[in-house]
Design a protein around this motif. Sequence first.
Motif, PDB file in Angstrom:
ATOM      1  N   HIS A 110       0.866  -1.185   0.000  1.00  0.00           N
ATOM      2  CA  HIS A 110       0.000   0.000   0.000  1.00  0.00           C
ATOM      3  C   HIS A 110       0.906   1.239   0.000  1.00  0.00           C
ATOM      4  O   HIS A 110       1.743   1.397   0.893  1.00  0.00           O
ATOM      5  N   HIS A 111       0.715   2.101  -0.996  1.00  0.00           N
ATOM      6  CA  HIS A 111       1.623   3.243  -1.174  1.00  0.00           C
ATOM      7  C   HIS A 111       1.734   4.130   0.078  1.00  0.00           C
ATOM      8  O   HIS A 111       2.836   4.578   0.435  1.00  0.00           O
ATOM      9  N   MET A 112       0.602   4.379   0.763  1.00  0.00           N
ATOM     10  CA  MET A 112       0.652   5.285   1.915  1.00  0.00           C
ATOM     11  C   MET A 112       1.309   4.629   3.132  1.00  0.00           C
ATOM     12  O   MET A 112       1.992   5.293   3.908  1.00  0.00           O
ATOM     13  N   ALA A 114       3.674   2.546   2.822  1.00  0.00           N
ATOM     14  CA  ALA A 114       5.093   2.587   2.468  1.00  0.00           C
ATOM     15  C   ALA A 114       5.700   3.952   2.799  1.00  0.00           C
ATOM     16  O   ALA A 114       6.824   4.031   3.295  1.00  0.00           O
ATOM     17  N   HIS A 115       4.948   5.043   2.554  1.00  0.00           N
ATOM     18  CA  HIS A 115       5.469   6.373   2.922  1.00  0.00           C
ATOM     19  C   HIS A 115       5.822   6.415   4.417  1.00  0.00           C
ATOM     20  O   HIS A 115       6.831   6.983   4.810  1.00  0.00           O
ATOM     21  N   VAL A 116       4.975   5.815   5.234  1.00  0.00           N
ATOM     22  CA  VAL A 116       5.238   5.781   6.692  1.00  0.00           C
ATOM     23  C   VAL A 116       6.511   4.971   6.975  1.00  0.00           C
ATOM     24  O   VAL A 116       7.370   5.383   7.764  1.00  0.00           O
ATOM     25  N   VAL A 135       1.993  13.474   4.260  1.00  0.00           N
ATOM     26  CA  VAL A 135       1.505  14.575   3.428  1.00  0.00           C
ATOM     27  C   VAL A 135       2.089  14.458   2.020  1.00  0.00           C
ATOM     28  O   VAL A 135       3.291  14.612   1.833  1.00  0.00           O
ATOM     29  N   SER A 136       1.199  14.180   1.055  1.00  0.00           N
ATOM     30  CA  SER A 136       1.703  14.012  -0.317  1.00  0.00           C
ATOM     31  C   SER A 136       0.804  14.778  -1.274  1.00  0.00           C
ATOM     32  O   SER A 136      -0.060  15.550  -0.847  1.00  0.00           O
ATOM     33  N   GLY A 137       1.006  14.535  -2.577  1.00  0.00           N
ATOM     34  CA  GLY A 137       0.187  15.213  -3.580  1.00  0.00           C
ATOM     35  C   GLY A 137      -1.245  14.712  -3.574  1.00  0.00           C
ATOM     36  O   GLY A 137      -2.159  15.415  -4.009  1.00  0.00           O
ATOM     37  N   THR A 301       9.870  11.996  -0.993  1.00  0.00           N
ATOM     38  CA  THR A 301       9.077  11.969  -2.224  1.00  0.00           C
ATOM     39  C   THR A 301       8.956  10.517  -2.682  1.00  0.00           C
ATOM     40  O   THR A 301       9.584   9.625  -2.112  1.00  0.00           O
ATOM     41  N   ASP A 302       8.134  10.293  -3.712  1.00  0.00           N
ATOM     42  CA  ASP A 302       7.882   8.915  -4.134  1.00  0.00           C
ATOM     43  C   ASP A 302       9.181   8.203  -4.484  1.00  0.00           C
ATOM     44  O   ASP A 302      10.007   8.719  -5.241  1.00  0.00           O
ATOM     45  N   ASN A 303       9.350   7.013  -3.927  1.00  0.00           N
ATOM     46  CA  ASN A 303      10.577   6.241  -4.141  1.00  0.00           C
ATOM     47  C   ASN A 303      10.252   4.765  -3.957  1.00  0.00           C
ATOM     48  O   ASN A 303       9.197   4.419  -3.408  1.00  0.00           O
TER      49      ASN A 303
HETATM   50 ZN    ZN Z   1       3.519   9.261  -2.585  1.00  0.00          ZN
END
Ligand code: ZN
Length: 333
Positions: A110-112, A114-116, A135-137, A301-303
């Motif tokens: 899950h992308h979000m 993963a951000h965490v 906090v993302s786009g 940022t997205d990675n």
């Molecule tokens: Zn993102």
Amino acid sequence: MNHVILGIESSCDDTAAAVLADGRVLSNVVASQEIHRLYGGVVPEVASRAHQENIVPVVDQALKQAGVTKEQLSAIAFTRGPGLIGSLIVGTCFSKALAMSLNIPLVEVHHMQAHVLAHFAEDPKPSFPFLCLTVSGGHTQIVLVRDYLDMEVLGHTLDDAAGEAFDKTGKLLGLDYPAGPLIDKLAKEGKPVFEFPEPKIPDLNYSFSGLKTAILYFLRDKVKEDPEFIKNNLADICASVQHRIVTILLSKLRRAARQTGIREIAIAGGVSANSGLRSALEIMGKKEGWNTYIPRFEFCTDNAAMIALAGYYKFLKGDFASQDVVPDARLEW
Ligand code: ZN
Ligand code: KG4
């Protein structure tokens, strides 16, 4: 190297691949799609075509930089959602095909979440439980993180995301997309002299659409009086907008921290690269007695390193995806 994970991220307009060995990032490659600047925003069809062109060279480079061969991979982790469906399809199909050809497990991420988990790419790492303002786009969330894979969203935006507030303001000001980094840069030369309203939203939720309308009317009225208003006040306008977005974000984060009693506080996602947010978080953290965590820029940022990390923790639990898995633009937690 016991567990070597290849992470693949293609949810929006960046094609990314990373290699992680036993939880350590060996490579983290991102191909950004500059073409969307021309259109002032991400064009989904263009994004998916660019992913198709980028994905093989990006994965190749990630493996080369890591000094790892395909045969050494233990599993492939990929972003299943949320995101743009055409973009997600490219990463998902590629990952499924590669996992099948190598006969290794596939792990959906899950992308979000993963951000965490980007906070575990490097030291210092937060300890559980912690709060993460993501906090993302596309998203703005306060997440209670009990463990690597045990997270709960305590509050979220009811309309626009914080990154969208930056990007849409940039559009009104005539700045290129994505405007967040440009507003950040210009804000450093200005002062927050213009007052924008703080929304009255209950609980731990956010709203940014009222701010967007307030900025639109403010600029319309000022430009009527003085057609050169934006040009002559650009840095101050940017500083004022950034100041308001940051105070909105942090006041709810402080409320969440006080409500839960948690003092391990993290921020993640593209907007956490914002220098105003970073310094305001440090100041608030000192006042409130928090330990604060902000990932290095490349992990904000997205990675794909964050995708590989999330994949690694799921891999350790044996939580694999089947070859029938399909991407989901609105994937739930
Ligand atoms: Zn993102
Ligand atoms: O997490 P991310 O790379 O992609 C999404 O998952 O959306 O976030 C992209 C967002 C964009 O809205 C961009 O304008 C914003 O992050 N952003 C920033 C900064 N760097 C990126 N916003 C404010 N200040 C920055 N320095």
